[in-house]
Scaffold this motif. Sequence first.
Motif, PDB file in Angstrom:
ATOM      1  N   GLN A  91       1.002  -1.233  -0.067  1.00  0.00           N
ATOM      2  CA  GLN A  91      -0.043  -0.103  -0.101  1.00  0.00           C
ATOM      3  C   GLN A  91       0.937   1.188   0.091  1.00  0.00           C
ATOM      4  N   ALA A 137       1.317   4.901   0.461  1.00  0.00           N
ATOM      5  CA  ALA A 137       0.723   6.104   0.856  1.00  0.00           C
ATOM      6  C   ALA A 137       1.549   7.354   0.745  1.00  0.00           C
ATOM      7  N   THR A 141      -2.819   4.172  -2.943  1.00  0.00           N
ATOM      8  CA  THR A 141      -3.555   5.093  -2.278  1.00  0.00           C
ATOM      9  C   THR A 141      -3.399   6.446  -2.593  1.00  0.00           C
ATOM     10  N   THR A 168      -7.488   9.159   5.078  1.00  0.00           N
ATOM     11  CA  THR A 168      -6.988   8.245   6.089  1.00  0.00           C
ATOM     12  C   THR A 168      -8.029   7.067   6.461  1.00  0.00           C
ATOM     13  N   GLN A 192      -7.785   4.954   3.603  1.00  0.00           N
ATOM     14  CA  GLN A 192      -6.520   4.033   3.948  1.00  0.00           C
ATOM     15  C   GLN A 192      -6.800   2.722   4.744  1.00  0.00           C
ATOM     16  N   CYS A 243       4.970   5.130   3.721  1.00  0.00           N
ATOM     17  CA  CYS A 243       4.428   6.555   4.002  1.00  0.00           C
ATOM     18  C   CYS A 243       5.320   7.391   4.842  1.00  0.00           C
ATOM     19  N   MET A 291      -2.008   7.729  11.137  1.00  0.00           N
ATOM     20  CA  MET A 291      -3.095   6.790  10.826  1.00  0.00           C
ATOM     21  C   MET A 291      -3.402   5.793  11.946  1.00  0.00           C
TER      22      MET A 291
END
Lengths: 143, 433
Positions: free
Chosen positions: B130, B132, B158, B163, B166, B180, B188
Amino acid sequence: MKITQISVFLENRKGRLFDVCSLLGDNNINIRALTIAETESFGVLRIVVDKSDVAVKLLKDSGFVANLTHVVAVEVGDKPGGLAAVLKVFADNDVNIEYMYGFVEKFSDKALLVFRFADTDLAQQILAKNDIKVVTEKEIEGL
Amino acid sequence: MIWKEQVECVDPSDLKNLQSDYLRKLIAYIYNNCPVYKEKIDDAGLRPEDIKSIDDIKKLPFTTKVDMRDNYPYGLFSADQDKVREIHVSSGTTGNPTLVGYTKDDMKLWSEVMARTLCCAGAEPGDTIQNAYGYGLFTGGLGFHYGAMEMGLRIIPTSAGQTARQLKIMQEFKPRIIVCTPSYALYMAEEAREMGIDTSKGNWKIGIFGAEPWSDSIRREIEELWNMLATDVYGLSEIIGPGVAQECTYKDGLHIFSDVFYPEIIDPETGEEVAEGQDGELVITTLTKQAIPLIRYRTRDVVSINHEKCRCGRTSPRISKIKGRTDDMIVVRGINVFPSQIEHVLVGIEGTQPYYQIVVDRKAHKLDEVEVLVEVEEKIFSDEIKELKELENKIRKEIGSVLSIGVKVTLVEPKTIERSMGKSKRIIDKRTL
Protein backbone atom coordinates in the motif's frame (compact mmCIF):
# COMPACT_ATOMS: atom_id res chain seq x y z
CA MET A 1 -18.78 65.63 18.36
CA LYS A 2 -16.21 62.90 17.93
CA ILE A 3 -14.17 61.57 20.77
CA THR A 4 -10.89 59.72 20.62
CA GLN A 5 -10.58 56.04 21.27
CA ILE A 6 -7.31 54.20 21.66
CA SER A 7 -7.02 50.73 20.14
CA VAL A 8 -4.25 48.46 21.37
CA PHE A 9 -3.12 45.20 19.79
CA LEU A 10 -3.01 42.47 22.40
CA GLU A 11 -1.32 39.16 21.87
CA ASN A 12 -3.14 36.24 23.41
CA ARG A 13 -0.70 35.97 26.27
CA LYS A 14 -1.09 35.94 30.02
CA GLY A 15 -0.94 39.35 31.69
CA ARG A 16 -1.07 41.55 28.60
CA LEU A 17 -4.32 43.30 29.61
CA PHE A 18 -2.87 43.77 33.07
CA ASP A 19 0.26 45.31 31.54
CA VAL A 20 -1.79 47.93 29.68
CA CYS A 21 -4.01 48.74 32.64
CA SER A 22 -1.20 48.99 35.16
CA LEU A 23 0.83 51.19 32.80
CA LEU A 24 -2.11 53.59 32.51
CA GLY A 25 -2.89 53.40 36.21
CA ASP A 26 0.70 54.10 37.25
CA ASN A 27 0.61 57.21 35.09
CA ASN A 28 -2.65 58.44 36.53
CA ILE A 29 -4.71 57.87 33.41
CA ASN A 30 -8.29 56.93 33.99
CA ILE A 31 -10.14 54.47 31.77
CA ARG A 32 -13.68 55.69 31.07
CA ALA A 33 -14.89 53.01 28.72
CA LEU A 34 -13.43 49.75 27.53
CA THR A 35 -14.10 46.76 25.38
CA ILE A 36 -12.07 43.87 24.01
CA ALA A 37 -12.61 42.32 20.62
CA GLU A 38 -10.98 38.93 20.53
CA THR A 39 -10.09 36.25 18.04
CA GLU A 40 -8.54 32.88 18.80
CA SER A 41 -5.03 34.24 18.57
CA PHE A 42 -5.13 37.94 19.37
CA GLY A 43 -7.33 40.71 20.68
CA VAL A 44 -7.86 44.41 20.20
CA LEU A 45 -8.42 46.46 23.33
CA ARG A 46 -10.44 49.60 22.76
CA ILE A 47 -10.47 52.23 25.47
CA VAL A 48 -11.63 55.77 26.05
CA VAL A 49 -9.44 57.55 28.60
CA ASP A 50 -9.26 61.02 30.09
CA LYS A 51 -5.88 61.90 28.51
CA SER A 52 -5.73 60.09 25.22
CA ASP A 53 -2.68 61.87 23.76
CA VAL A 54 -0.57 61.12 26.82
CA ALA A 55 -1.89 57.58 26.98
CA VAL A 56 -1.14 56.68 23.38
CA LYS A 57 2.42 58.03 23.62
CA LEU A 58 2.95 56.09 26.80
CA LEU A 59 1.70 52.89 25.22
CA LYS A 60 3.85 53.27 22.10
CA ASP A 61 6.90 54.09 24.16
CA SER A 62 6.31 50.90 26.08
CA GLY A 63 6.30 48.87 22.89
CA PHE A 64 2.58 48.41 22.32
CA VAL A 65 1.03 48.83 18.92
CA ALA A 66 -1.71 51.41 19.40
CA ASN A 67 -3.61 53.84 17.25
CA LEU A 68 -6.38 56.40 17.56
CA THR A 69 -9.85 56.04 16.16
CA HIS A 70 -12.76 58.46 16.17
CA VAL A 71 -15.88 57.26 17.88
CA VAL A 72 -19.03 58.94 19.12
CA ALA A 73 -20.31 58.76 22.72
CA VAL A 74 -24.08 58.90 22.73
CA GLU A 75 -26.43 59.45 25.64
CA VAL A 76 -29.12 56.87 25.86
CA GLY A 77 -32.10 56.85 28.20
CA ASP A 78 -31.37 54.45 31.05
CA LYS A 79 -34.73 52.69 30.86
CA PRO A 80 -36.27 49.83 28.89
CA GLY A 81 -36.25 50.69 25.23
CA GLY A 82 -33.69 53.48 25.62
CA LEU A 83 -31.07 51.91 23.37
CA ALA A 84 -33.69 50.67 20.95
CA ALA A 85 -34.97 54.21 20.45
CA VAL A 86 -31.50 55.41 19.41
CA LEU A 87 -30.82 52.39 17.25
CA LYS A 88 -34.12 52.96 15.43
CA VAL A 89 -32.87 56.39 14.36
CA PHE A 90 -29.74 54.81 12.96
CA ALA A 91 -31.66 52.04 11.23
CA ASP A 92 -34.17 54.42 9.67
CA ASN A 93 -31.35 56.59 8.34
CA ASP A 94 -29.09 53.84 7.04
CA VAL A 95 -26.33 54.54 9.54
CA ASN A 96 -24.15 51.50 9.83
CA ILE A 97 -22.61 50.61 13.21
CA GLU A 98 -19.25 48.83 13.17
CA TYR A 99 -19.30 48.13 16.90
CA MET A 100 -20.45 49.63 20.18
CA TYR A 101 -19.87 49.28 23.91
CA GLY A 102 -20.86 50.90 27.20
CA PHE A 103 -19.11 53.33 29.48
CA VAL A 104 -17.76 52.24 32.82
CA GLU A 105 -19.40 55.12 34.65
CA LYS A 106 -22.39 57.34 34.21
CA PHE A 107 -22.17 60.92 33.10
CA SER A 108 -25.73 61.94 33.95
CA ASP A 109 -28.87 60.00 34.75
CA LYS A 110 -28.52 58.62 31.26
CA ALA A 111 -26.38 55.74 30.08
CA LEU A 112 -23.40 56.42 27.80
CA LEU A 113 -22.54 54.27 24.85
CA VAL A 114 -19.58 54.41 22.50
CA PHE A 115 -20.37 53.89 18.81
CA ARG A 116 -17.99 53.28 15.97
CA PHE A 117 -19.79 54.09 12.73
CA ALA A 118 -18.90 53.17 9.19
CA ASP A 119 -19.46 56.87 8.37
CA THR A 120 -18.89 59.00 11.47
CA ASP A 121 -19.82 62.32 9.81
CA LEU A 122 -23.13 61.02 8.56
CA ALA A 123 -23.88 59.57 11.98
CA GLN A 124 -23.17 62.90 13.64
CA GLN A 125 -25.53 64.73 11.30
CA ILE A 126 -28.31 62.27 11.99
CA LEU A 127 -27.74 62.47 15.74
CA ALA A 128 -27.88 66.28 15.65
CA LYS A 129 -31.01 66.27 13.49
CA ASN A 130 -32.71 63.97 15.97
CA ASP A 131 -31.61 65.92 19.06
CA ILE A 132 -29.68 63.03 20.51
CA LYS A 133 -27.00 64.25 22.88
CA VAL A 134 -23.42 63.29 22.23
CA VAL A 135 -20.65 63.80 24.74
CA THR A 136 -17.65 65.99 23.95
CA GLU A 137 -14.01 65.25 24.54
CA LYS A 138 -13.92 67.97 27.22
CA GLU A 139 -16.77 66.35 29.05
CA ILE A 140 -14.99 62.99 28.93
CA GLU A 141 -11.87 64.52 30.46
CA GLY A 142 -14.00 66.02 33.24
CA LEU A 143 -15.73 62.76 34.05
CA MET B 1 16.25 -11.37 -1.26
CA ILE B 2 18.90 -9.13 -2.80
CA TRP B 3 17.66 -7.58 -6.04
CA LYS B 4 20.99 -7.02 -7.79
CA GLU B 5 23.46 -9.19 -5.95
CA GLN B 6 26.30 -8.68 -8.46
CA VAL B 7 26.59 -5.01 -7.45
CA GLU B 8 25.06 -4.96 -3.98
CA CYS B 9 27.44 -7.65 -2.72
CA VAL B 10 30.37 -6.85 -4.99
CA ASP B 11 33.95 -7.06 -3.83
CA PRO B 12 35.11 -3.54 -2.83
CA SER B 13 37.97 -3.45 -5.35
CA ASP B 14 35.67 -4.49 -8.19
CA LEU B 15 33.24 -1.82 -7.04
CA LYS B 16 35.97 0.78 -7.23
CA ASN B 17 36.80 -0.23 -10.81
CA LEU B 18 33.13 0.02 -11.75
CA GLN B 19 32.80 3.44 -10.12
CA SER B 20 36.00 4.68 -11.81
CA ASP B 21 34.74 3.51 -15.18
CA TYR B 22 31.38 5.21 -14.64
CA LEU B 23 32.99 8.45 -13.45
CA ARG B 24 35.30 8.72 -16.47
CA LYS B 25 32.34 8.26 -18.82
CA LEU B 26 30.20 10.67 -16.81
CA ILE B 27 32.71 13.49 -16.87
CA ALA B 28 33.27 13.13 -20.63
CA TYR B 29 29.51 13.06 -21.14
CA ILE B 30 28.60 16.15 -19.12
CA TYR B 31 31.66 18.07 -20.36
CA ASN B 32 30.41 17.65 -23.91
CA ASN B 33 26.70 18.09 -23.21
CA CYS B 34 26.25 20.57 -20.38
CA PRO B 35 27.82 24.03 -20.93
CA VAL B 36 27.32 24.96 -17.26
CA TYR B 37 29.34 21.95 -16.09
CA LYS B 38 31.91 22.45 -18.83
CA GLU B 39 32.52 25.92 -17.45
CA LYS B 40 32.69 24.63 -13.87
CA ILE B 41 35.24 21.98 -14.87
CA ASP B 42 37.25 24.50 -16.93
CA ASP B 43 37.18 26.95 -14.03
CA ALA B 44 38.60 24.25 -11.78
CA GLY B 45 41.52 24.00 -14.20
CA LEU B 46 40.63 20.42 -15.13
CA ARG B 47 40.38 18.49 -18.34
CA PRO B 48 38.05 15.49 -18.57
CA GLU B 49 41.10 13.26 -19.06
CA ASP B 50 42.39 14.31 -15.62
CA ILE B 51 39.65 12.19 -14.05
CA LYS B 52 41.08 8.69 -14.24
CA SER B 53 39.70 6.92 -11.19
CA ILE B 54 37.04 7.43 -8.57
CA ASP B 55 39.70 8.87 -6.25
CA ASP B 56 40.02 11.82 -8.63
CA ILE B 57 36.48 12.83 -7.75
CA LYS B 58 37.95 15.04 -5.02
CA LYS B 59 39.38 17.34 -7.68
CA LEU B 60 35.93 18.14 -9.05
CA PRO B 61 33.88 21.13 -7.91
CA PHE B 62 30.76 20.74 -5.77
CA THR B 63 27.22 21.30 -7.02
CA THR B 64 24.76 23.04 -4.73
CA LYS B 65 21.07 23.88 -4.56
CA VAL B 66 22.07 27.41 -5.61
CA ASP B 67 23.52 26.02 -8.85
CA MET B 68 20.19 24.32 -9.53
CA ARG B 69 18.28 27.50 -8.81
CA ASP B 70 20.57 29.79 -10.80
CA ASN B 71 20.48 27.51 -13.83
CA TYR B 72 16.73 26.93 -13.72
CA PRO B 73 15.14 25.40 -15.64
CA TYR B 74 17.43 23.44 -17.98
CA GLY B 75 20.96 24.74 -17.34
CA LEU B 76 22.21 21.66 -15.49
CA PHE B 77 20.62 19.19 -17.89
CA SER B 78 23.03 17.17 -20.00
CA ALA B 79 20.28 15.59 -22.12
CA ASP B 80 18.01 17.36 -24.58
CA GLN B 81 14.46 17.86 -23.39
CA ASP B 82 13.09 15.61 -26.14
CA LYS B 83 14.92 12.74 -24.43
CA VAL B 84 13.26 13.51 -21.10
CA ARG B 85 10.35 11.24 -20.15
CA GLU B 86 9.28 12.68 -16.82
CA ILE B 87 9.91 15.80 -14.80
CA HIS B 88 9.38 16.55 -11.12
CA VAL B 89 9.27 20.00 -9.64
CA SER B 90 9.59 21.00 -6.01
CA SER B 91 8.92 24.40 -4.52
CA GLY B 92 11.87 26.75 -4.56
CA THR B 93 13.64 28.41 -1.69
CA THR B 94 13.53 31.96 -2.98
CA GLY B 95 11.57 31.93 -6.17
CA ASN B 96 12.77 29.34 -8.62
CA PRO B 97 11.60 25.80 -7.97
CA THR B 98 13.90 22.80 -8.32
CA LEU B 99 13.36 20.90 -11.55
CA VAL B 100 14.61 17.38 -12.14
CA GLY B 101 14.13 15.17 -15.18
CA TYR B 102 14.52 11.54 -16.18
CA THR B 103 15.37 9.97 -19.53
CA LYS B 104 14.05 6.53 -20.38
CA ASP B 105 17.26 5.01 -18.97
CA ASP B 106 16.99 7.18 -15.86
CA MET B 107 13.48 5.79 -15.36
CA LYS B 108 14.93 2.28 -15.60
CA LEU B 109 17.60 3.19 -13.07
CA TRP B 110 14.99 4.65 -10.71
CA SER B 111 12.82 1.54 -11.00
CA GLU B 112 15.84 -0.64 -10.34
CA VAL B 113 17.11 1.21 -7.26
CA MET B 114 13.57 1.26 -5.90
CA ALA B 115 13.30 -2.50 -6.47
CA ARG B 116 16.59 -2.82 -4.55
CA THR B 117 15.11 -0.60 -1.83
CA LEU B 118 11.98 -2.72 -1.47
CA CYS B 119 13.98 -5.98 -1.42
CA CYS B 120 16.39 -4.49 1.10
CA ALA B 121 13.45 -3.88 3.46
CA GLY B 122 12.36 -7.50 3.05
CA ALA B 123 9.77 -7.37 0.25
CA GLU B 124 9.21 -10.54 -1.76
CA PRO B 125 7.81 -10.73 -5.31
CA GLY B 126 4.04 -11.17 -5.12
CA ASP B 127 3.62 -9.12 -1.95
CA THR B 128 0.93 -6.47 -1.79
CA ILE B 129 2.11 -2.94 -1.07
CA GLN B 130 0.00 0.00 0.00
CA ASN B 131 1.70 3.15 -1.26
CA ALA B 132 0.61 6.09 0.88
CA TYR B 133 3.30 8.46 -0.31
CA GLY B 134 1.83 11.34 -2.30
CA TYR B 135 1.55 10.66 -6.03
CA GLY B 136 2.32 13.62 -8.25
CA LEU B 137 5.17 16.08 -8.38
CA PHE B 138 6.53 14.70 -5.11
CA THR B 139 8.90 11.88 -6.08
CA GLY B 140 7.89 9.61 -3.17
CA GLY B 141 4.67 8.19 -4.60
CA LEU B 142 5.79 7.46 -8.14
CA GLY B 143 9.25 6.28 -7.05
CA PHE B 144 7.77 3.51 -4.94
CA HIS B 145 5.24 2.76 -7.64
CA TYR B 146 7.92 2.19 -10.29
CA GLY B 147 10.03 0.07 -7.93
CA ALA B 148 7.09 -2.09 -6.91
CA MET B 149 6.17 -2.53 -10.56
CA GLU B 150 9.76 -3.53 -11.39
CA MET B 151 10.00 -6.18 -8.70
CA GLY B 152 6.52 -7.56 -9.26
CA LEU B 153 4.44 -6.45 -6.29
CA ARG B 154 0.70 -5.94 -6.21
CA ILE B 155 0.35 -2.16 -5.78
CA ILE B 156 -2.45 -0.31 -4.01
CA PRO B 157 -1.76 3.30 -5.07
CA THR B 158 -3.71 5.06 -2.33
CA SER B 159 -1.41 8.12 -2.31
CA ALA B 160 -1.38 10.20 0.89
CA GLY B 161 -4.46 11.40 2.74
CA GLN B 162 -8.05 10.15 3.10
CA THR B 163 -7.03 8.26 6.18
CA ALA B 164 -10.33 6.50 6.87
CA ARG B 165 -10.26 5.12 3.35
CA GLN B 166 -6.61 4.06 3.69
CA LEU B 167 -7.51 2.05 6.78
CA LYS B 168 -10.51 0.40 5.14
CA ILE B 169 -8.45 -0.56 2.10
CA MET B 170 -5.76 -1.92 4.38
CA GLN B 171 -8.25 -4.23 6.08
CA GLU B 172 -9.81 -5.31 2.86
CA PHE B 173 -6.73 -6.00 0.72
CA LYS B 174 -4.28 -6.92 3.48
CA PRO B 175 -1.02 -5.39 2.23
CA ARG B 176 2.16 -6.92 3.65
CA ILE B 177 4.05 -3.68 3.03
CA ILE B 178 3.01 -0.16 3.92
CA VAL B 179 5.01 2.86 2.76
CA CYS B 180 4.48 6.47 3.83
CA THR B 181 6.09 9.22 5.88
CA PRO B 182 6.73 8.22 9.51
CA SER B 183 4.49 10.99 10.80
CA TYR B 184 1.67 9.74 8.62
CA ALA B 185 2.15 6.21 10.00
CA LEU B 186 1.68 7.62 13.50
CA TYR B 187 -1.28 9.67 12.40
CA MET B 188 -2.97 6.70 10.74
CA ALA B 189 -2.51 4.61 13.89
CA GLU B 190 -4.14 7.36 15.94
CA GLU B 191 -7.09 7.63 13.54
CA ALA B 192 -7.42 3.85 13.46
CA ARG B 193 -7.71 3.74 17.24
CA GLU B 194 -10.49 6.29 17.10
CA MET B 195 -12.26 4.16 14.50
CA GLY B 196 -11.87 1.11 16.72
CA ILE B 197 -9.30 -0.59 14.50
CA ASP B 198 -6.41 -2.38 16.18
CA THR B 199 -3.39 -1.63 13.96
CA SER B 200 -1.24 -4.16 15.82
CA LYS B 201 -3.38 -6.89 14.27
CA GLY B 202 -2.94 -6.90 10.53
CA ASN B 203 -1.35 -8.68 7.65
CA TRP B 204 1.34 -6.01 7.31
CA LYS B 205 4.89 -6.94 8.20
CA ILE B 206 7.08 -4.22 6.71
CA GLY B 207 6.96 -0.45 6.67
CA ILE B 208 9.27 1.78 4.64
CA PHE B 209 9.21 5.26 6.04
CA GLY B 210 11.07 8.30 4.85
CA ALA B 211 11.01 11.78 3.32
CA GLU B 212 11.45 13.24 6.79
CA PRO B 213 13.91 12.66 9.64
CA TRP B 214 12.77 10.33 12.41
CA SER B 215 14.46 8.82 15.42
CA ASP B 216 14.79 5.33 16.82
CA SER B 217 12.24 6.16 19.50
CA ILE B 218 9.67 6.96 16.79
CA ARG B 219 10.68 3.68 15.15
CA ARG B 220 9.94 1.73 18.33
CA GLU B 221 6.63 3.48 18.60
CA ILE B 222 5.63 2.69 15.02
CA GLU B 223 6.80 -0.93 15.37
CA GLU B 224 4.72 -1.33 18.51
CA LEU B 225 1.61 0.40 17.17
CA TRP B 226 1.68 -1.45 13.86
CA ASN B 227 3.43 -4.63 14.91
CA MET B 228 5.72 -4.40 11.89
CA LEU B 229 9.35 -3.93 10.95
CA ALA B 230 9.83 -0.20 10.42
CA THR B 231 12.68 0.66 8.05
CA ASP B 232 14.13 3.97 6.91
CA VAL B 233 14.51 5.04 3.28
CA TYR B 234 16.62 7.95 2.09
CA GLY B 235 16.51 9.94 -1.06
CA LEU B 236 16.20 13.35 -2.58
CA SER B 237 14.70 14.45 -5.85
CA GLU B 238 17.95 16.07 -7.03
CA ILE B 239 19.65 12.66 -6.97
CA ILE B 240 16.69 10.54 -8.12
CA GLY B 241 13.94 10.66 -5.48
CA PRO B 242 13.57 7.79 -3.00
CA GLY B 243 15.94 4.93 -3.76
CA VAL B 244 19.29 6.42 -2.78
CA ALA B 245 19.71 4.39 0.42
CA GLN B 246 17.61 1.92 2.43
CA GLU B 247 17.89 -0.02 5.67
CA CYS B 248 17.98 -3.77 5.48
CA THR B 249 16.13 -5.91 8.00
CA TYR B 250 19.05 -5.58 10.44
CA LYS B 251 18.29 -1.86 10.68
CA ASP B 252 21.96 -1.03 11.17
CA GLY B 253 22.41 1.89 8.79
CA LEU B 254 21.03 2.60 5.34
CA HIS B 255 22.68 0.83 2.42
CA ILE B 256 23.56 3.48 -0.12
CA PHE B 257 23.55 2.24 -3.69
CA SER B 258 27.10 3.47 -4.16
CA ASP B 259 27.66 1.82 -7.54
CA VAL B 260 25.37 4.49 -9.00
CA PHE B 261 25.19 7.15 -6.27
CA TYR B 262 28.74 7.73 -5.10
CA PRO B 263 28.84 9.04 -1.52
CA GLU B 264 31.42 11.25 0.17
CA ILE B 265 31.17 12.56 3.71
CA ILE B 266 32.81 15.96 4.04
CA ASP B 267 33.41 18.66 6.58
CA PRO B 268 30.89 21.31 5.44
CA GLU B 269 33.30 24.11 6.29
CA THR B 270 36.48 22.87 4.60
CA GLY B 271 35.01 20.54 1.99
CA GLU B 272 37.56 17.90 3.05
CA GLU B 273 36.57 14.29 3.54
CA VAL B 274 36.07 13.30 7.19
CA ALA B 275 37.30 10.04 8.70
CA GLU B 276 35.15 6.91 8.49
CA GLY B 277 32.45 7.01 11.17
CA GLN B 278 32.71 10.76 11.72
CA ASP B 279 29.70 13.01 11.16
CA GLY B 280 29.80 15.17 8.06
CA GLU B 281 27.76 16.37 5.12
CA LEU B 282 26.68 13.75 2.61
CA VAL B 283 27.79 14.60 -0.92
CA ILE B 284 26.54 12.45 -3.80
CA THR B 285 27.60 12.05 -7.42
CA THR B 286 25.10 10.39 -9.74
CA LEU B 287 27.44 8.14 -11.70
CA THR B 288 25.06 6.91 -14.39
CA LYS B 289 22.23 9.37 -14.74
CA GLN B 290 21.63 10.98 -18.13
CA ALA B 291 19.07 13.77 -17.97
CA ILE B 292 20.46 15.81 -15.10
CA PRO B 293 23.51 14.10 -13.65
CA LEU B 294 24.99 15.92 -10.67
CA ILE B 295 28.62 16.02 -9.64
CA ARG B 296 29.37 16.10 -5.90
CA TYR B 297 25.93 17.38 -4.94
CA ARG B 298 25.86 18.88 -1.44
CA THR B 299 22.80 17.29 0.19
CA ARG B 300 23.18 19.38 3.39
CA ASP B 301 22.24 16.24 5.31
CA VAL B 302 24.59 15.31 8.14
CA VAL B 303 25.37 11.57 8.39
CA SER B 304 28.24 9.22 9.08
CA ILE B 305 29.29 6.29 6.89
CA ASN B 306 30.33 2.71 7.56
CA HIS B 307 32.05 0.65 4.84
CA GLU B 308 32.05 -2.68 6.70
CA LYS B 309 30.23 -5.57 5.11
CA CYS B 310 26.74 -5.97 6.57
CA ARG B 311 25.32 -9.13 8.15
CA CYS B 312 22.74 -9.16 5.32
CA GLY B 313 25.57 -9.86 2.84
CA ARG B 314 25.55 -6.49 1.13
CA THR B 315 28.90 -4.76 0.78
CA SER B 316 27.39 -1.39 -0.14
CA PRO B 317 28.37 1.18 2.50
CA ARG B 318 25.83 2.20 5.09
CA ILE B 319 24.97 5.75 6.05
CA SER B 320 23.50 6.60 9.42
CA LYS B 321 20.06 8.08 9.86
CA ILE B 322 20.15 11.81 9.14
CA LYS B 323 21.61 13.51 12.20
CA GLY B 324 20.94 17.09 11.17
CA ARG B 325 21.28 19.69 8.48
CA THR B 326 24.05 22.06 7.55
CA ASP B 327 21.46 24.65 6.57
CA ASP B 328 18.22 25.77 8.21
CA MET B 329 15.91 23.52 6.23
CA ILE B 330 13.24 21.61 8.13
CA VAL B 331 11.05 18.82 6.86
CA VAL B 332 7.36 19.01 7.59
CA ARG B 333 5.01 16.24 6.47
CA GLY B 334 7.62 15.22 3.90
CA ILE B 335 7.90 18.73 2.47
CA ASN B 336 11.17 20.66 2.66
CA VAL B 337 10.69 24.05 4.23
CA PHE B 338 13.27 26.84 4.25
CA PRO B 339 12.73 29.92 6.44
CA SER B 340 13.79 32.03 3.46
CA GLN B 341 10.63 30.95 1.63
CA ILE B 342 8.50 32.44 4.39
CA GLU B 343 10.65 35.54 4.56
CA HIS B 344 10.19 36.01 0.83
CA VAL B 345 6.39 35.96 1.20
CA LEU B 346 6.40 38.41 4.10
CA VAL B 347 8.64 40.89 2.32
CA GLY B 348 6.14 40.85 -0.52
CA ILE B 349 3.18 41.71 1.68
CA GLU B 350 3.00 45.39 2.39
CA GLY B 351 3.34 46.36 6.00
CA THR B 352 4.61 43.10 7.37
CA GLN B 353 7.96 42.98 9.07
CA PRO B 354 10.57 40.43 8.22
CA TYR B 355 10.38 39.47 11.87
CA TYR B 356 8.84 36.09 12.09
CA GLN B 357 9.29 32.76 13.75
CA ILE B 358 8.29 29.31 12.65
CA VAL B 359 7.04 26.93 15.30
CA VAL B 360 6.75 23.30 14.29
CA ASP B 361 4.94 20.94 16.59
CA ARG B 362 3.51 17.46 16.50
CA LYS B 363 0.65 17.22 18.92
CA ALA B 364 -0.23 13.81 20.32
CA HIS B 365 0.80 11.89 17.20
CA LYS B 366 -1.20 14.09 14.93
CA LEU B 367 0.41 15.49 11.84
CA ASP B 368 3.07 18.16 12.09
CA GLU B 369 1.67 21.62 12.53
CA VAL B 370 3.42 24.75 11.41
CA GLU B 371 2.66 28.05 13.03
CA VAL B 372 4.18 31.23 11.67
CA LEU B 373 4.37 34.09 14.14
CA VAL B 374 4.44 37.48 12.45
CA GLU B 375 4.98 40.75 14.24
CA VAL B 376 2.30 43.40 13.78
CA GLU B 377 3.75 46.74 12.88
CA GLU B 378 1.93 50.00 13.51
CA LYS B 379 1.49 50.54 9.78
CA ILE B 380 -0.66 47.48 9.44
CA PHE B 381 -2.41 47.59 12.77
CA SER B 382 -6.08 48.30 12.36
CA ASP B 383 -8.78 48.84 14.90
CA GLU B 384 -10.93 46.59 12.75
CA ILE B 385 -10.63 42.92 13.64
CA LYS B 386 -11.75 41.94 10.16
CA GLU B 387 -8.83 43.77 8.59
CA LEU B 388 -6.37 42.02 10.86
CA LYS B 389 -8.01 38.68 10.10
CA GLU B 390 -7.79 39.46 6.39
CA LEU B 391 -4.08 40.12 6.78
CA GLU B 392 -3.65 36.85 8.67
CA ASN B 393 -5.52 35.03 5.92
CA LYS B 394 -3.51 36.65 3.18
CA ILE B 395 -0.22 35.64 4.79
CA ARG B 396 -1.56 32.14 5.46
CA LYS B 397 -2.69 31.64 1.86
CA GLU B 398 0.52 32.96 0.32
CA ILE B 399 2.79 30.93 2.56
CA GLY B 400 0.56 27.90 2.01
CA SER B 401 0.81 28.21 -1.75
CA VAL B 402 4.60 28.62 -1.70
CA LEU B 403 5.23 25.74 0.71
CA SER B 404 2.41 23.45 -0.48
CA ILE B 405 1.40 22.82 3.12
CA GLY B 406 -1.16 24.53 5.31
CA VAL B 407 0.21 26.75 8.04
CA LYS B 408 -1.32 28.67 10.90
CA VAL B 409 -0.47 32.36 11.03
CA THR B 410 -0.51 34.20 14.33
CA LEU B 411 -0.03 37.92 14.64
CA VAL B 412 2.08 38.88 17.61
CA GLU B 413 3.12 42.11 19.24
CA PRO B 414 6.22 43.82 17.89
CA LYS B 415 9.57 42.99 19.41
CA THR B 416 8.25 39.83 20.99
CA ILE B 417 10.21 37.60 18.62
CA GLU B 418 13.66 37.10 19.95
CA ARG B 419 16.45 39.00 18.20
CA SER B 420 19.93 37.79 18.51
CA MET B 421 23.25 39.23 17.49
CA GLY B 422 23.99 36.48 15.07
CA LYS B 423 21.54 34.28 13.22
CA SER B 424 18.10 34.83 14.65
CA LYS B 425 16.20 31.87 15.93
CA ARG B 426 13.78 31.49 13.04
CA ILE B 427 12.66 27.99 13.81
CA ILE B 428 11.41 26.49 17.02
CA ASP B 429 11.07 22.79 16.42
CA LYS B 430 9.11 21.24 19.26
CA ARG B 431 8.75 17.84 17.63
CA THR B 432 10.36 14.77 19.05
CA LEU B 433 11.84 13.33 15.89
